[in-house]
Scaffold this motif. Structure first.
Motif: not given
Length: 489
Positions: A381-386, A437-439, A461-472
Protein backbone atom coordinates in the motif's frame (compact mmCIF):
# COMPACT_ATOMS: atom_id res chain seq x y z
CA UNK A 1 -39.03 -44.40 -43.31
CA UNK A 2 -36.77 -41.72 -44.79
CA UNK A 3 -39.70 -39.30 -45.12
CA UNK A 4 -40.69 -40.00 -41.49
CA UNK A 5 -37.18 -39.13 -40.31
CA UNK A 6 -37.26 -35.89 -42.34
CA UNK A 7 -40.67 -35.04 -40.84
CA UNK A 8 -39.39 -35.78 -37.33
CA UNK A 9 -36.34 -33.58 -37.86
CA UNK A 10 -38.55 -30.80 -39.24
CA UNK A 11 -40.84 -30.95 -36.21
CA UNK A 12 -37.83 -30.93 -33.89
CA UNK A 13 -36.43 -27.84 -35.59
CA UNK A 14 -39.81 -26.11 -35.41
CA UNK A 15 -40.09 -26.91 -31.70
CA UNK A 16 -36.55 -25.61 -31.07
CA UNK A 17 -37.20 -22.40 -33.00
CA UNK A 18 -40.52 -21.94 -31.18
CA UNK A 19 -38.52 -21.36 -28.01
CA UNK A 20 -37.57 -17.93 -29.36
CA UNK A 21 -40.40 -15.40 -29.71
CA UNK A 22 -39.79 -12.11 -31.48
CA UNK A 23 -41.09 -9.13 -29.54
CA UNK A 24 -43.01 -7.97 -32.59
CA UNK A 25 -45.26 -11.04 -32.34
CA UNK A 26 -46.88 -9.47 -29.28
CA UNK A 27 -47.35 -6.00 -30.72
CA UNK A 28 -44.29 -4.59 -28.97
CA UNK A 29 -43.08 -1.45 -30.74
CA UNK A 30 -39.45 -0.40 -31.14
CA UNK A 31 -40.02 3.31 -31.76
CA UNK A 32 -38.96 4.51 -28.28
CA UNK A 33 -42.30 6.36 -27.91
CA UNK A 34 -45.02 3.73 -27.59
CA UNK A 35 -45.45 2.49 -24.00
CA UNK A 36 -45.12 -1.29 -24.29
CA UNK A 37 -45.69 -2.36 -20.68
CA UNK A 38 -48.85 -4.43 -21.26
CA UNK A 39 -47.59 -5.96 -24.51
CA UNK A 40 -44.26 -7.03 -23.01
CA UNK A 41 -46.01 -8.48 -19.97
CA UNK A 42 -48.41 -10.39 -22.17
CA UNK A 43 -45.46 -11.84 -24.10
CA UNK A 44 -43.69 -12.93 -20.91
CA UNK A 45 -46.86 -14.52 -19.50
CA UNK A 46 -47.58 -16.32 -22.75
CA UNK A 47 -44.09 -17.78 -23.03
CA UNK A 48 -44.11 -18.90 -19.40
CA UNK A 49 -47.47 -20.63 -19.78
CA UNK A 50 -46.36 -22.39 -22.98
CA UNK A 51 -43.24 -24.17 -21.83
CA UNK A 52 -40.83 -21.26 -21.55
CA UNK A 53 -38.36 -19.67 -23.94
CA UNK A 54 -36.83 -16.35 -24.90
CA UNK A 55 -38.58 -13.08 -25.65
CA UNK A 56 -36.22 -11.61 -28.24
CA UNK A 57 -35.81 -7.87 -28.78
CA UNK A 58 -34.07 -6.87 -32.00
CA UNK A 59 -32.62 -3.46 -32.92
CA UNK A 60 -34.79 -0.65 -31.59
CA UNK A 61 -35.84 1.27 -28.49
CA UNK A 62 -38.58 -0.35 -26.41
CA UNK A 63 -40.26 1.93 -23.86
CA UNK A 64 -41.85 0.27 -20.83
CA UNK A 65 -42.91 0.60 -17.22
CA UNK A 66 -42.64 -2.20 -14.66
CA UNK A 67 -42.62 -5.74 -16.06
CA UNK A 68 -42.48 -9.09 -14.27
CA UNK A 69 -40.29 -11.95 -15.41
CA UNK A 70 -41.95 -15.34 -14.98
CA UNK A 71 -40.51 -18.82 -14.61
CA UNK A 72 -38.63 -20.30 -17.59
CA UNK A 73 -38.51 -16.99 -19.48
CA UNK A 74 -35.41 -15.15 -20.63
CA UNK A 75 -35.39 -11.63 -22.05
CA UNK A 76 -32.90 -11.67 -24.94
CA UNK A 77 -31.66 -8.21 -25.90
CA UNK A 78 -29.89 -8.45 -29.23
CA UNK A 79 -27.13 -5.99 -30.06
CA UNK A 80 -28.78 -2.64 -30.80
CA UNK A 81 -31.85 -3.36 -28.67
CA UNK A 82 -32.54 -0.91 -25.82
CA UNK A 83 -35.15 -1.53 -23.14
CA UNK A 84 -36.08 1.99 -21.96
CA UNK A 85 -37.57 2.83 -18.59
CA UNK A 86 -40.56 5.17 -18.74
CA UNK A 87 -40.06 8.76 -17.58
CA UNK A 88 -43.41 8.68 -15.74
CA UNK A 89 -42.98 7.57 -12.09
CA UNK A 90 -46.53 6.23 -12.09
CA UNK A 91 -45.65 3.64 -14.75
CA UNK A 92 -43.67 1.75 -12.08
CA UNK A 93 -45.11 -0.72 -9.58
CA UNK A 94 -44.17 -0.78 -5.92
CA UNK A 95 -43.69 -4.13 -4.22
CA UNK A 96 -40.96 -4.20 -1.58
CA UNK A 97 -39.15 -1.71 -3.81
CA UNK A 98 -39.87 0.12 -7.07
CA UNK A 99 -38.26 -1.33 -10.20
CA UNK A 100 -38.34 -1.64 -13.96
CA UNK A 101 -37.84 -5.45 -14.14
CA UNK A 102 -39.20 -7.60 -11.32
CA UNK A 103 -38.95 -11.32 -10.66
CA UNK A 104 -40.62 -12.48 -7.44
CA UNK A 105 -40.62 -16.13 -6.40
CA UNK A 106 -39.83 -17.45 -9.88
CA UNK A 107 -37.22 -19.87 -11.26
CA UNK A 108 -35.11 -20.31 -14.39
CA UNK A 109 -35.14 -16.70 -15.56
CA UNK A 110 -32.60 -14.53 -17.31
CA UNK A 111 -31.71 -11.34 -19.14
CA UNK A 112 -29.08 -11.97 -21.80
CA UNK A 113 -27.60 -10.62 -25.02
CA UNK A 114 -25.55 -7.61 -26.07
CA UNK A 115 -28.30 -5.06 -25.70
CA UNK A 116 -28.95 -2.34 -23.14
CA UNK A 117 -31.40 -1.62 -20.33
CA UNK A 118 -31.54 2.13 -19.80
CA UNK A 119 -33.49 3.21 -16.72
CA UNK A 120 -33.37 6.90 -17.77
CA UNK A 121 -32.84 7.55 -14.09
CA UNK A 122 -31.85 11.21 -14.26
CA UNK A 123 -35.18 12.22 -15.73
CA UNK A 124 -37.26 9.74 -13.70
CA UNK A 125 -35.72 10.93 -10.42
CA UNK A 126 -36.38 14.56 -11.34
CA UNK A 127 -39.99 13.69 -12.13
CA UNK A 128 -40.30 11.98 -8.75
CA UNK A 129 -39.00 15.18 -7.12
CA UNK A 130 -41.56 17.19 -9.10
CA UNK A 131 -44.37 14.93 -7.85
CA UNK A 132 -43.18 15.40 -4.26
CA UNK A 133 -43.11 19.18 -4.60
CA UNK A 134 -46.64 19.12 -6.02
CA UNK A 135 -47.86 17.02 -3.09
CA UNK A 136 -48.83 14.12 -5.34
CA UNK A 137 -46.24 11.76 -3.85
CA UNK A 138 -45.47 11.48 -0.13
CA UNK A 139 -41.81 10.96 0.66
CA UNK A 140 -39.32 11.66 3.46
CA UNK A 141 -37.18 13.65 1.02
CA UNK A 142 -34.01 13.42 3.09
CA UNK A 143 -30.82 15.16 1.98
CA UNK A 144 -32.87 17.08 -0.59
CA UNK A 145 -33.64 13.93 -2.56
CA UNK A 146 -36.39 11.28 -2.59
CA UNK A 147 -35.91 8.11 -0.57
CA UNK A 148 -34.26 5.32 -2.57
CA UNK A 149 -37.44 3.22 -2.35
CA UNK A 150 -39.42 5.91 -4.19
CA UNK A 151 -37.12 5.82 -7.21
CA UNK A 152 -37.17 2.80 -9.57
CA UNK A 153 -34.14 0.55 -9.66
CA UNK A 154 -33.56 -1.31 -12.92
CA UNK A 155 -33.71 -4.93 -11.67
CA UNK A 156 -35.27 -6.30 -8.48
CA UNK A 157 -35.39 -10.07 -8.02
CA UNK A 158 -36.70 -11.68 -4.82
CA UNK A 159 -36.70 -15.37 -3.86
CA UNK A 160 -35.97 -16.28 -7.46
CA UNK A 161 -33.71 -19.24 -8.26
CA UNK A 162 -31.54 -20.16 -11.24
CA UNK A 163 -30.92 -16.68 -12.57
CA UNK A 164 -28.61 -15.74 -15.46
CA UNK A 165 -27.78 -12.11 -16.27
CA UNK A 166 -25.24 -12.17 -19.08
CA UNK A 167 -23.70 -9.85 -21.65
CA UNK A 168 -26.04 -6.90 -21.23
CA UNK A 169 -25.32 -3.26 -20.32
CA UNK A 170 -27.37 -1.72 -17.52
CA UNK A 171 -27.46 2.08 -17.44
CA UNK A 172 -28.82 5.07 -15.60
CA UNK A 173 -30.82 3.78 -12.67
CA UNK A 174 -32.76 6.24 -10.54
CA UNK A 175 -31.84 4.20 -7.44
CA UNK A 176 -29.91 1.00 -6.76
CA UNK A 177 -29.12 -0.51 -10.14
CA UNK A 178 -29.96 -4.13 -9.37
CA UNK A 179 -30.90 -6.00 -6.20
CA UNK A 180 -31.11 -9.76 -5.77
CA UNK A 181 -32.72 -10.73 -2.46
CA UNK A 182 -32.84 -14.32 -1.14
CA UNK A 183 -32.08 -15.77 -4.56
CA UNK A 184 -30.22 -19.03 -5.16
CA UNK A 185 -27.97 -20.08 -8.03
CA UNK A 186 -27.43 -16.58 -9.39
CA UNK A 187 -24.84 -15.85 -12.10
CA UNK A 188 -23.99 -12.37 -13.40
CA UNK A 189 -21.44 -12.71 -16.18
CA UNK A 190 -19.84 -10.28 -18.63
CA UNK A 191 -22.19 -7.41 -17.85
CA UNK A 192 -21.48 -3.69 -17.94
CA UNK A 193 -22.98 -1.41 -15.30
CA UNK A 194 -22.77 2.29 -16.20
CA UNK A 195 -24.90 4.13 -13.68
CA UNK A 196 -23.92 7.57 -12.52
CA UNK A 197 -27.38 9.07 -13.01
CA UNK A 198 -28.45 9.79 -9.43
CA UNK A 199 -27.79 9.00 -5.77
CA UNK A 200 -27.73 5.44 -4.38
CA UNK A 201 -26.58 3.92 -7.67
CA UNK A 202 -25.13 0.72 -6.16
CA UNK A 203 -23.84 -1.33 -9.08
CA UNK A 204 -24.87 -4.76 -7.73
CA UNK A 205 -26.61 -5.52 -4.42
CA UNK A 206 -26.64 -9.13 -3.23
CA UNK A 207 -28.93 -9.68 -0.22
CA UNK A 208 -29.04 -13.01 1.66
CA UNK A 209 -28.37 -14.98 -1.52
CA UNK A 210 -26.71 -18.39 -1.89
CA UNK A 211 -24.49 -19.77 -4.64
CA UNK A 212 -23.68 -16.54 -6.43
CA UNK A 213 -21.12 -15.81 -9.16
CA UNK A 214 -20.26 -12.30 -10.38
CA UNK A 215 -17.67 -12.69 -13.12
CA UNK A 216 -15.94 -10.88 -15.99
CA UNK A 217 -17.87 -7.64 -15.49
CA UNK A 218 -17.26 -3.88 -15.55
CA UNK A 219 -19.02 -1.71 -12.96
CA UNK A 220 -19.01 2.09 -12.87
CA UNK A 221 -21.44 3.35 -10.26
CA UNK A 222 -22.12 6.37 -8.08
CA UNK A 223 -22.48 4.23 -4.99
CA UNK A 224 -20.90 0.95 -3.90
CA UNK A 225 -19.74 -1.17 -6.83
CA UNK A 226 -20.60 -4.61 -5.43
CA UNK A 227 -22.42 -4.58 -2.11
CA UNK A 228 -23.36 -7.69 -0.10
CA UNK A 229 -26.07 -7.21 2.50
CA UNK A 230 -28.03 -9.30 4.99
CA UNK A 231 -31.46 -7.91 5.86
CA UNK A 232 -32.89 -11.02 7.52
CA UNK A 233 -31.40 -12.15 10.83
CA UNK A 234 -32.19 -15.77 9.92
CA UNK A 235 -30.51 -15.65 6.48
CA UNK A 236 -27.02 -15.11 5.06
CA UNK A 237 -25.04 -14.56 1.89
CA UNK A 238 -23.28 -17.89 1.31
CA UNK A 239 -20.98 -19.30 -1.34
CA UNK A 240 -20.27 -16.12 -3.32
CA UNK A 241 -17.58 -15.73 -6.00
CA UNK A 242 -16.61 -12.29 -7.32
CA UNK A 243 -13.94 -12.72 -9.99
CA UNK A 244 -12.30 -10.92 -12.94
CA UNK A 245 -14.13 -7.62 -12.49
CA UNK A 246 -13.18 -3.95 -12.89
CA UNK A 247 -14.91 -1.52 -10.53
CA UNK A 248 -15.16 2.25 -10.16
CA UNK A 249 -17.30 3.82 -7.46
CA UNK A 250 -18.00 7.10 -5.71
CA UNK A 251 -18.27 4.97 -2.57
CA UNK A 252 -16.66 1.53 -2.00
CA UNK A 253 -15.39 -0.94 -4.57
CA UNK A 254 -16.57 -4.10 -2.79
CA UNK A 255 -18.45 -3.75 0.49
CA UNK A 256 -20.13 -6.17 2.89
CA UNK A 257 -22.35 -5.28 5.76
CA UNK A 258 -24.12 -1.94 5.43
CA UNK A 259 -26.95 -4.22 6.49
CA UNK A 260 -25.55 -7.20 8.41
CA UNK A 261 -28.41 -8.67 10.45
CA UNK A 262 -27.80 -12.28 9.37
CA UNK A 263 -24.42 -13.08 7.95
CA UNK A 264 -21.83 -13.71 5.24
CA UNK A 265 -19.94 -16.96 4.79
CA UNK A 266 -17.59 -18.58 2.29
CA UNK A 267 -16.92 -15.57 0.06
CA UNK A 268 -14.19 -15.55 -2.60
CA UNK A 269 -12.99 -12.32 -4.25
CA UNK A 270 -10.39 -12.87 -6.95
CA UNK A 271 -8.60 -10.81 -9.60
CA UNK A 272 -10.33 -7.46 -9.09
CA UNK A 273 -9.24 -4.00 -10.25
CA UNK A 274 -10.60 -0.89 -8.51
CA UNK A 275 -9.94 2.68 -9.68
CA UNK A 276 -11.05 6.29 -9.02
CA UNK A 277 -12.99 5.05 -6.01
CA UNK A 278 -13.80 7.45 -3.18
CA UNK A 279 -13.84 5.09 -0.23
CA UNK A 280 -12.43 1.59 0.36
CA UNK A 281 -11.29 -0.90 -2.25
CA UNK A 282 -12.68 -3.61 0.05
CA UNK A 283 -14.74 -3.04 3.22
CA UNK A 284 -15.86 -5.99 5.40
CA UNK A 285 -18.27 -4.98 8.14
CA UNK A 286 -20.43 -6.72 10.76
CA UNK A 287 -22.31 -3.93 12.49
CA UNK A 288 -25.90 -5.16 13.02
CA UNK A 289 -25.37 -8.31 15.08
CA UNK A 290 -24.62 -10.71 12.23
CA UNK A 291 -21.52 -12.72 11.39
CA UNK A 292 -18.90 -12.33 8.68
CA UNK A 293 -16.59 -15.31 8.26
CA UNK A 294 -14.45 -17.27 5.83
CA UNK A 295 -13.69 -14.51 3.34
CA UNK A 296 -10.76 -14.71 0.93
CA UNK A 297 -9.53 -11.74 -1.11
CA UNK A 298 -6.81 -12.66 -3.61
CA UNK A 299 -5.24 -10.49 -6.33
CA UNK A 300 -6.83 -7.07 -5.97
CA UNK A 301 -5.34 -3.90 -7.47
CA UNK A 302 -6.59 -0.47 -6.44
CA UNK A 303 -5.50 2.79 -8.06
CA UNK A 304 -6.57 6.29 -6.99
CA UNK A 305 -8.71 4.85 -4.21
CA UNK A 306 -9.37 6.57 -0.87
CA UNK A 307 -8.62 3.54 1.29
CA UNK A 308 -7.36 0.02 0.73
CA UNK A 309 -8.81 -2.20 3.49
CA UNK A 310 -11.43 -1.59 6.18
CA UNK A 311 -12.60 -4.31 8.61
CA UNK A 312 -15.17 -3.34 11.24
CA UNK A 313 -17.36 -4.74 14.02
CA UNK A 314 -20.06 -2.42 15.34
CA UNK A 315 -23.23 -2.44 17.44
CA UNK A 316 -25.87 -0.46 15.59
CA UNK A 317 -28.53 -2.70 17.15
CA UNK A 318 -28.19 -2.25 20.91
CA UNK A 319 -27.10 -5.47 22.58
CA UNK A 320 -26.22 -7.17 19.29
CA UNK A 321 -22.54 -7.12 18.42
CA UNK A 322 -21.32 -8.63 15.19
CA UNK A 323 -18.74 -11.37 14.71
CA UNK A 324 -15.95 -11.03 12.14
CA UNK A 325 -13.34 -13.76 11.77
CA UNK A 326 -11.29 -15.90 9.43
CA UNK A 327 -10.39 -13.29 6.82
CA UNK A 328 -7.55 -13.88 4.34
CA UNK A 329 -6.25 -11.07 2.12
CA UNK A 330 -3.37 -11.77 -0.26
CA UNK A 331 -1.66 -10.24 -3.29
CA UNK A 332 -3.17 -6.81 -2.85
CA UNK A 333 -1.67 -3.62 -4.30
CA UNK A 334 -3.15 -0.18 -3.59
CA UNK A 335 -2.22 3.43 -4.33
CA UNK A 336 -3.90 6.01 -2.09
CA UNK A 337 -3.99 9.60 -3.46
CA UNK A 338 -3.64 12.87 -1.58
CA UNK A 339 -6.77 14.29 -3.21
CA UNK A 340 -10.39 13.16 -3.51
CA UNK A 341 -10.35 10.20 -5.92
CA UNK A 342 -13.74 10.76 -7.59
CA UNK A 343 -13.46 14.49 -8.29
CA UNK A 344 -15.19 15.40 -11.56
CA UNK A 345 -17.71 12.55 -11.63
CA UNK A 346 -21.34 13.53 -12.01
CA UNK A 347 -22.32 12.51 -8.47
CA UNK A 348 -19.29 12.57 -6.21
CA UNK A 349 -19.17 10.94 -2.81
CA UNK A 350 -19.91 13.54 -0.11
CA UNK A 351 -16.99 15.11 1.72
CA UNK A 352 -17.46 13.97 5.29
CA UNK A 353 -15.81 13.05 8.59
CA UNK A 354 -13.55 16.07 8.50
CA UNK A 355 -11.17 17.35 9.67
CA UNK A 356 -8.75 14.47 9.20
CA UNK A 357 -5.56 13.58 7.41
CA UNK A 358 -5.45 10.66 4.95
CA UNK A 359 -6.78 7.58 6.77
CA UNK A 360 -4.83 4.33 7.05
CA UNK A 361 -6.17 0.86 6.39
CA UNK A 362 -7.91 -0.28 9.54
CA UNK A 363 -9.03 -3.36 11.47
CA UNK A 364 -11.35 -2.10 14.20
CA UNK A 365 -13.55 -4.26 16.40
CA UNK A 366 -15.25 -3.50 19.71
CA UNK A 367 -13.75 -3.82 23.23
CA UNK A 368 -15.91 -6.89 23.93
CA UNK A 369 -16.16 -8.18 20.34
CA UNK A 370 -12.68 -8.62 18.90
CA UNK A 371 -12.04 -9.18 15.20
CA UNK A 372 -10.41 -12.61 15.10
CA UNK A 373 -8.04 -14.49 12.83
CA UNK A 374 -7.08 -12.11 10.03
CA UNK A 375 -4.17 -12.71 7.69
CA UNK A 376 -2.47 -10.47 5.12
CA UNK A 377 0.02 -11.94 2.67
CA UNK A 378 1.94 -10.01 0.03
CA UNK A 379 0.16 -6.68 0.50
CA UNK A 380 1.60 -3.38 -0.77
CA UNK A 381 0.00 0.00 0.00
CA UNK A 382 1.40 3.38 -1.06
CA UNK A 383 0.32 6.56 0.74
CA UNK A 384 0.89 10.24 -0.09
CA UNK A 385 1.94 11.27 3.42
CA UNK A 386 2.38 14.94 4.20
CA UNK A 387 -0.09 14.92 7.10
CA UNK A 388 -0.41 18.18 9.00
CA UNK A 389 0.03 17.79 12.81
CA UNK A 390 -1.77 21.11 13.38
CA UNK A 391 -4.82 19.87 11.49
CA UNK A 392 -6.28 17.14 13.68
CA UNK A 393 -3.51 15.41 15.61
CA UNK A 394 -4.25 12.43 17.86
CA UNK A 395 -1.16 11.80 19.98
CA UNK A 396 -0.16 8.22 20.70
CA UNK A 397 -0.67 8.72 24.42
CA UNK A 398 -4.24 9.91 23.85
CA UNK A 399 -5.72 6.95 21.96
CA UNK A 400 -8.69 6.94 24.33
CA UNK A 401 -9.84 10.07 22.53
CA UNK A 402 -10.82 7.86 19.59
CA UNK A 403 -14.43 6.93 20.25
CA UNK A 404 -15.54 3.36 19.47
CA UNK A 405 -18.60 4.72 17.61
CA UNK A 406 -20.53 1.52 18.22
CA UNK A 407 -23.75 2.65 16.55
CA UNK A 408 -22.29 4.80 13.75
CA UNK A 409 -22.73 4.15 10.05
CA UNK A 410 -19.63 2.17 9.00
CA UNK A 411 -17.09 3.82 6.71
CA UNK A 412 -13.29 3.90 6.76
CA UNK A 413 -13.30 7.62 7.70
CA UNK A 414 -15.79 7.24 10.58
CA UNK A 415 -13.17 7.73 13.31
CA UNK A 416 -11.91 10.96 11.73
CA UNK A 417 -8.23 11.37 12.59
CA UNK A 418 -6.25 8.18 13.31
CA UNK A 419 -2.71 8.08 14.70
CA UNK A 420 -1.24 5.77 12.03
CA UNK A 421 -0.50 6.59 8.42
CA UNK A 422 -0.34 2.96 7.25
CA UNK A 423 -2.32 0.45 9.36
CA UNK A 424 -4.44 0.92 12.50
CA UNK A 425 -5.50 -2.20 14.46
CA UNK A 426 -7.82 -1.96 17.45
CA UNK A 427 -9.82 -4.54 19.38
CA UNK A 428 -8.52 -7.57 17.48
CA UNK A 429 -6.71 -10.84 18.06
CA UNK A 430 -4.77 -13.46 16.13
CA UNK A 431 -3.47 -11.25 13.35
CA UNK A 432 -0.93 -12.83 10.98
CA UNK A 433 0.67 -10.50 8.45
CA UNK A 434 3.41 -11.65 6.07
CA UNK A 435 5.04 -9.58 3.35
CA UNK A 436 3.38 -6.23 4.06
CA UNK A 437 5.02 -3.20 2.41
CA UNK A 438 3.89 0.28 3.48
CA UNK A 439 5.27 3.28 1.58
CA UNK A 440 4.70 6.98 2.26
CA UNK A 441 5.81 9.54 -0.31
CA UNK A 442 6.17 12.59 1.94
CA UNK A 443 7.17 12.95 5.56
CA UNK A 444 4.27 12.10 7.87
CA UNK A 445 4.28 12.89 11.58
CA UNK A 446 2.29 9.74 12.38
CA UNK A 447 3.53 6.21 13.05
CA UNK A 448 3.26 3.57 10.33
CA UNK A 449 1.44 0.91 12.41
CA UNK A 450 -0.52 1.38 15.66
CA UNK A 451 -1.97 -1.37 17.88
CA UNK A 452 -4.63 -0.71 20.51
CA UNK A 453 -6.07 -3.62 22.52
CA UNK A 454 -4.63 -6.26 20.23
CA UNK A 455 -3.83 -9.81 21.31
CA UNK A 456 -1.34 -11.92 19.37
CA UNK A 457 -0.26 -10.16 16.20
CA UNK A 458 2.64 -11.53 14.17
CA UNK A 459 4.22 -9.42 11.43
CA UNK A 460 6.78 -11.17 9.20
CA UNK A 461 8.72 -9.34 6.50
CA UNK A 462 7.17 -5.97 7.28
CA UNK A 463 8.78 -3.26 5.14
CA UNK A 464 8.16 0.42 5.89
CA UNK A 465 9.46 3.04 3.45
CA UNK A 466 9.28 6.67 4.54
CA UNK A 467 11.46 9.75 4.09
CA UNK A 468 12.11 10.14 7.82
CA UNK A 469 13.29 7.15 9.82
CA UNK A 470 11.46 6.76 13.12
CA UNK A 471 9.74 4.07 15.15
CA UNK A 472 7.50 2.12 12.79
CA UNK A 473 5.00 0.92 15.39
CA UNK A 474 3.31 1.72 18.67
CA UNK A 475 1.29 -0.58 20.92
CA UNK A 476 -1.08 0.14 23.78
CA UNK A 477 -3.04 -2.36 25.91
CA UNK A 478 -1.69 -5.10 23.64
CA UNK A 479 0.09 -8.42 24.18
CA UNK A 480 1.87 -11.01 22.06
CA UNK A 481 2.92 -8.67 19.25
CA UNK A 482 6.04 -9.32 17.18
CA UNK A 483 7.39 -7.49 14.15
CA UNK A 484 10.12 -9.19 12.10
CA UNK A 485 10.78 -11.56 15.02
CA UNK A 486 11.15 -8.69 17.52
CA UNK A 487 8.62 -8.22 20.35
CA UNK A 488 6.73 -4.94 20.48
CA UNK A 489 6.09 -3.61 23.98
Amino acid sequence: MRSFIILLLTLTCLQASAKDYNASLFGIYSDGVTLNTRAIQYGIDYISKNGGGRLVFHVGRYLTGSIYLKSNVTIQLQEGAVLLGSLNPWDYDRKIFTALVFAYEQENVGITGKGIIDGQGRQVARNVVDNIHKGILKDGFRYDRPEAESRPMVINFYKTNNVLIKGITIKNSASWVQTYDQCKNLHLDSIVVDSKAYWNNDGIDIVDCEDVKITNSYIDSDDDGVCLKSHDGTKACKNVLIQNCVIRSSANGIKFGTASHGGFSHIRIKNIKVFDTYRSAVALQAVDGGFLEDVEVDSLEAFNTGNAIFLRIGERVAGRKGRLENIRISNLYAEIPATKPDVGYEYEGPTEDMPRNISPSAIVGMPDALINNVSFKNVTISYPGGANPFFAKVALDTLDRIDNKANAYPEFSMFKELPAWGLFIRHAKNIDISGLTLTVAKKDFRTAVVFDNVQNAKFTNLTVKEPEKKAISYAKRSTGITINNQPVK
